[in-house]
Design an enzyme around this catalytic site. Structure first.
Site, PDB file in Angstrom:
ATOM      1  N   CYS A   2      18.156  22.617  27.451  1.00 18.54           N
ATOM      2  CA  CYS A   2      18.280  23.390  28.683  1.00 18.54           C
ATOM      3  C   CYS A   2      19.719  23.300  29.169  1.00 18.54           C
ATOM      4  CB  CYS A   2      17.358  22.817  29.736  1.00 18.54           C
ATOM      5  SG  CYS A   2      15.661  22.649  29.160  1.00 18.54           S
ATOM      6  N   ARG A  27      21.860  27.994  26.027  1.00 22.58           N
ATOM      7  CA  ARG A  27      21.140  26.746  25.747  1.00 22.58           C
ATOM      8  C   ARG A  27      19.627  26.896  25.875  1.00 22.58           C
ATOM      9  NH1 ARG A  27      24.501  22.317  25.835  1.00 22.58           N
ATOM     10  NH2 ARG A  27      22.720  20.960  26.187  1.00 22.58           N
ATOM     11  N   TRP A  78      14.767  25.811  28.125  1.00 23.78           N
ATOM     12  CA  TRP A  78      14.152  26.017  26.819  1.00 23.78           C
ATOM     13  C   TRP A  78      12.893  25.153  26.858  1.00 23.78           C
ATOM     14  CZ3 TRP A  78      12.879  23.144  22.362  1.00 23.78           C
ATOM     15  CH2 TRP A  78      12.610  23.912  21.216  1.00 23.78           C
ATOM     16  N   ASN A 104      17.033  18.090  31.365  1.00 21.74           N
ATOM     17  CA  ASN A 104      17.146  18.520  29.977  1.00 21.74           C
ATOM     18  C   ASN A 104      16.705  17.348  29.115  1.00 21.74           C
ATOM     19  OD1 ASN A 104      17.975  19.638  27.502  1.00 21.74           O
ATOM     20  ND2 ASN A 104      20.047  18.840  27.736  1.00 21.74           N
ATOM     21  N   GLY A 105      15.840  17.594  28.125  1.00 22.92           N
ATOM     22  CA  GLY A 105      15.396  16.500  27.252  1.00 22.92           C
ATOM     23  C   GLY A 105      13.882  16.365  27.314  1.00 22.92           C
ATOM     24  N   GLU A 491      22.593  30.840   3.929  1.00 28.54           N
ATOM     25  CA  GLU A 491      23.124  31.130   5.262  1.00 28.54           C
ATOM     26  C   GLU A 491      22.873  32.598   5.635  1.00 28.54           C
ATOM     27  OE1 GLU A 491      23.977  29.507   7.687  1.00 28.54           O
ATOM     28  OE2 GLU A 491      25.290  30.754   8.900  1.00 28.54           O
ATOM     29  N   LYS A 495      20.641  33.705   8.904  1.00 25.84           N
ATOM     30  CA  LYS A 495      21.137  34.594   9.956  1.00 25.84           C
ATOM     31  C   LYS A 495      20.170  35.750  10.185  1.00 25.84           C
ATOM     32  CE  LYS A 495      23.596  32.585  11.515  1.00 25.84           C
ATOM     33  NZ  LYS A 495      24.315  31.404  11.169  1.00 25.84           N
ATOM     34  N   GLU A 498      16.823  34.585  11.888  1.00 27.16           N
ATOM     35  CA  GLU A 498      16.881  34.191  13.297  1.00 27.16           C
ATOM     36  C   GLU A 498      17.253  35.344  14.210  1.00 27.16           C
ATOM     37  OE1 GLU A 498      21.068  31.754  12.879  1.00 27.16           O
ATOM     38  OE2 GLU A 498      19.836  31.314  14.609  1.00 27.16           O
ATOM     39  N   HIS A 514      11.926  31.362 -12.140  1.00 29.21           N
ATOM     40  CA  HIS A 514      10.910  30.308 -12.077  1.00 29.21           C
ATOM     41  C   HIS A 514       9.870  30.591 -10.993  1.00 29.21           C
ATOM     42  CE1 HIS A 514      13.191  28.016 -14.973  1.00 29.21           C
ATOM     43  NE2 HIS A 514      14.275  28.198 -14.231  1.00 29.21           N
ATOM     44  N   LYS A 617      20.749  27.152  21.694  1.00 22.40           N
ATOM     45  CA  LYS A 617      21.985  26.818  20.992  1.00 22.40           C
ATOM     46  C   LYS A 617      22.069  25.344  20.645  1.00 22.40           C
ATOM     47  CE  LYS A 617      26.105  27.924  19.559  1.00 22.40           C
ATOM     48  NZ  LYS A 617      26.078  28.615  18.262  1.00 22.40           N
TER      49      LYS A 617
HETATM   50  C1  F6R Z   1      21.936  28.939  13.054  1.00 20.89           C
HETATM   51  C2  F6R Z   1      22.294  27.870  13.965  1.00 20.89           C
HETATM   52  C3  F6R Z   1      21.592  26.561  13.816  1.00 20.89           C
HETATM   53  C4  F6R Z   1      22.585  25.399  14.017  1.00 20.89           C
HETATM   54  C5  F6R Z   1      21.835  24.062  13.988  1.00 20.89           C
HETATM   55  C6  F6R Z   1      22.784  22.890  14.115  1.00 20.89           C
HETATM   56  O1  F6R Z   1      22.685  30.088  13.295  1.00 20.89           O
HETATM   57  O2  F6R Z   1      23.106  28.039  14.820  1.00 20.89           O
HETATM   58  O3  F6R Z   1      20.955  26.471  12.592  1.00 20.89           O
HETATM   59  O4  F6R Z   1      23.551  25.462  13.010  1.00 20.89           O
HETATM   60  O5  F6R Z   1      20.904  24.028  15.034  1.00 20.89           O
HETATM   61  O6  F6R Z   1      23.480  22.924  15.318  1.00 20.89           O
HETATM   62  P1  F6R Z   1      24.770  22.025  15.548  1.00 20.89           P
HETATM   63  O7  F6R Z   1      25.817  22.505  14.615  1.00 20.89           O
HETATM   64  O8  F6R Z   1      25.125  22.239  16.984  1.00 20.89           O
HETATM   65  O9  F6R Z   1      24.354  20.617  15.249  1.00 20.89           O
END
Ligand code: F6R
Length: 622
Positions: A2, A27, A78, A104-105, A491, A495, A498, A514, A617
């Site tokens: 959050c 966040r 969140w 937060n937490g 990757e 992307k 998500e 396989h 985030k």
């Molecule tokens: C994907 C993304 C997440 C972060 C992951 C780690 O686009 O952003 O997969 O890469 O949650 O986050 P950090 O780098 O902040 O530890």
């Protein structure tokens, strides 16, 4: 996960707090709320959904006093405990309406605390773990005349009863002009102003007011008034924070003419990769990482490397493994941080654990590094967020210079993580003498060309945007790659999942036969990440065969290959060209079209590109 803001000063607290929440919305965006102290009253507004819902409610509110208060707190959520509803939105009030709390937490012992409070006759108004804290603070303050000091003392006592991870902010209707905060395993930073002070999950919330910040330590309580910042530990002993200056400004946290933060952040990649390399390369191409705080002897003693990270950062680690093992000849394993400590990895004093994290707050990565430290391994953080928990708890840190990454989907962080990992790999090779100085300098020169090459890719993205419009209705998109192209494929798929909420998967191209090749149907889009034909010809030839295999089964192939690679032309339904790049460094250029593709498909499907559903985030829960 959050976002949290607190303010005391001379401006309208509501204005400052809501502006701060706007910058922290990445966040979490399940609900938002504020509490303001005005004329001895505690005024509250909260709404489920994005911050815009709260702003709309505030605009319609007749409560003029809400705007007049000079102290307040705000929260963007969140959801963990309790669904994303109005009643579960923060702040949470004590039963007598005296105390408001944001959090937060996760408070892990909340069920026991809640049961105790209910047994004492307290009625709960929400399903959250947070609400316990409001009632506990009210109990500590019952019969005590309100004052900033009393609120801080109550917070210390309550923190002693809590288990888990928390950042808490609280205000007391009877202590106007004060906000108290506390942190354990969750971020909280103080902004030091003139005649005003701030508290926030990260500095972006107050950067337009002050760039002077104070980093708090673990298990600390902070009291802010307009003129003072007082920090103690949970026992009330005075404690010091670490003062630092934030070297980016408010503009860096704005969209700058782009429709989405993500597009702006993709476009910033040439600059931030250059920034991450800057100052770390000497005149003759040697790596200079004195800032990292690991001695040459420490580095010579390393006999095994583990990289731990999550999501996109994990993919950066997967790329780094190829480079680190190739350059240093030290075995390097890459582990999902969330799995690391549960499988009893073999670690000792000569193991180097590299924890990669953009936010520096990811709980899975933090727990992995703590486990590594308990086993006496040395931990090096690669992190983008100054003063965050992961670098603070590591033995050493190499900061990426990505600037604020606001879009939930990570882009520029990925490329800067690659740059930082490559610097670490080359530094290890240099210190251990396994590469000659001119060999290191040759790779460094290639690294320094990356910003221009990324810029060049960015200039040729129109066909990718057009493709995105066509693929917006696809039901599945597959990505294949070999060697460092394999993590790039992972990757690209991440992307797309998500942002576009589509089925997407990345495969090592050799694995297709396989099993996964059964997924290919007529017209299935397959994005193929092709390595340079120069250098490792076998690798290139093998993937050309894999492209033919999927094409023979009806796939529509979207081929990412370097300029001059003619061998792929007959097998590409769409060819995306990237500049010639040495194999190990290719992810700097091959990832970019995949980022653009995902963002544009998401936009075509009408999704919020910066704030995809169900995500946040900074993932501060396990
Ligand atoms: C994907 C993304 C997440 C972060 C992951 C780690 O686009 O952003 O997969 O890469 O949650 O986050 P950090 O780098 O902040 O530890």
């Amino acid at each position: 996960m959050c976002g949290i803001v607190g303010y005391v000063g001379t401006q309208s607290a509501l204005g400052v707090v809501v502006d701060g929440l706007r910058r922290l919305e990445y966040r979490g965006y399940d609900s938002a709320g504020v509490a303001v102290l005005a004329d001895g009253r505690l005024l509250l507004a909260k709404k489920a959904g994005k911050l815009s819902n709260l702003e709309k409610a505030l605009a319609e509110s007749a409560e003029a006093e809400l705007r007049s208060g000079l102290a307040g707190i705000g929260h963007t959520r969140w959801a963990t405990h309790g669904g994303p509803t109005d009643r579960n939105a923060h702040p949470h009030l004590s039963a007598d309406g005296r105390i408001a709390v944001i959090h937060n937490g996760i408070i892990e012992n909340f069920a026991r605390l809640r049961a105790q409070l209910q047994a004492e006759g307290v009625e709960f108004a929400s399903d959250t773990d947070t609400e316990c804290v409001s009632h506990l603070l009210a109990a500590e303050l019952a019969g005590v005349p309100g004052s900033p000091a009393a609120l801080a003392e109550a917070m210390r006592k309550v923190c002693g009863k809590l288990e888990g991870a928390f950042t808490l902010l609280a205000v007391d209707a009877q202590a106007p002009g004060a906000v108290v905060g506390a942190r354990r395993n969750s971020p909280l930073v103080v902004g030091r102003g003139v005649g005003e002070n701030f508290l926030a999950s990260d500095v972006s919330a107050f950067i337009e007011h002050t760039r002077e910040a104070v980093e708090l330590g673990q298990d600390q309580v902070v009291l802010i008034t307009a003129d003072a910042i007082e920090i103690t530990d949970f026992d009330g002993n005075p404690a010091q924070g670490r003062d630092y200056h934030v070297d980016w400004d408010a503009r860096a946290a704005e969209k700058g003419g782009y429709d989405w933060f993500m597009l702006k952040e993709i476009a910033e990649q040439p600059q931030v990769v250059a920034d991450t390399l800057r100052g770390r390369i000497g005149e003759t191409g040697e790596i200079m990482l004195d800032e990292v705080r690991l001695t040459d002897q420490d580095l010579r003693d390393v006999d095994k490397i583990f990289i731990v990270a999550c999501g996109t950062a994990y993919h950066a680690g997967l790329v780094a493994k190829y480079a680190i093992e190739h350059w240093t000849r030290i075995p390097c394993e890459v582990e999902l941080a969330s799995e690391f400590r549960y499988r009893d990895p073999v670690l000792d004093r000569s193991t180097l654990v590299v924890a990669i994290s953009q936010s520096g707050e990811t709980m899975d990565t933090l727990m992995a590094l703590r486990h590594a430290k308990e086993q006496k391994a040395r931990v090096l953080a690669i992190c983008n967020t100054n003063g965050s928990t992961i670098p603070r708890e590591s033995d050493a840190v190499l900061y990426t210079h990505g600037g604020p990454e606001i879009a939930v989907a990570s882009t520029k962080a990925f490329l800067t993580q690659l740059a930082a990992c490559f610097l670490v790999g080359l530094h290890l090779a240099q210190v251990r003498g396994v590469k000659y100085a001119d060999e290191v300098a040759a790779v460094v020169a290639q690294l320094q060309e990356m910003p221009d090459k990324i810029e060049k890719v960015l200039g040729t993205m129109d066909p990718v945007r057009e493709l995105a419009r066509e693929l917006a209705t696809a039901s599945t998109v597959l990505f294949i790659g070999r060697h460092v192209g394999y993590p790039v494929a992972l990757e690209g798929a991440l992307k797309l999942k998500e942002l576009a909420y589509m089925h997407a998967e990345g495969f090592a191209a050799g694995e297709l036969k396989h099993g996964p090749i059964a997924l290919i149907d007529h017209g299935t889009p397959v994005v193929c990440v092709v390595p340079s034909p120069a250098g490792r010809g076998v690798l290139h030839d093998k993937i050309v065969s894999n492209i033919q295999e999927v094409r023979a089964r009806g796939a529509r192939t979207i081929v990412i290959a370097e300029e001059g690679d003619e061998a792929v032309v007959p097998y590409a339904d769409l060819l995306v060209r990237v500049p010639r790049t040495p194999t190990l460094l290719a992810p700097f250029v091959t990832t970019v079209p995949l980022q653009v593709l995902a963002a544009e498909i998401a936009a075509s499907r009408g999704h919020d590109v910066d704030q995809p559903r169900n995500l946040a985030k900074s993932v501060t829960v396990e």
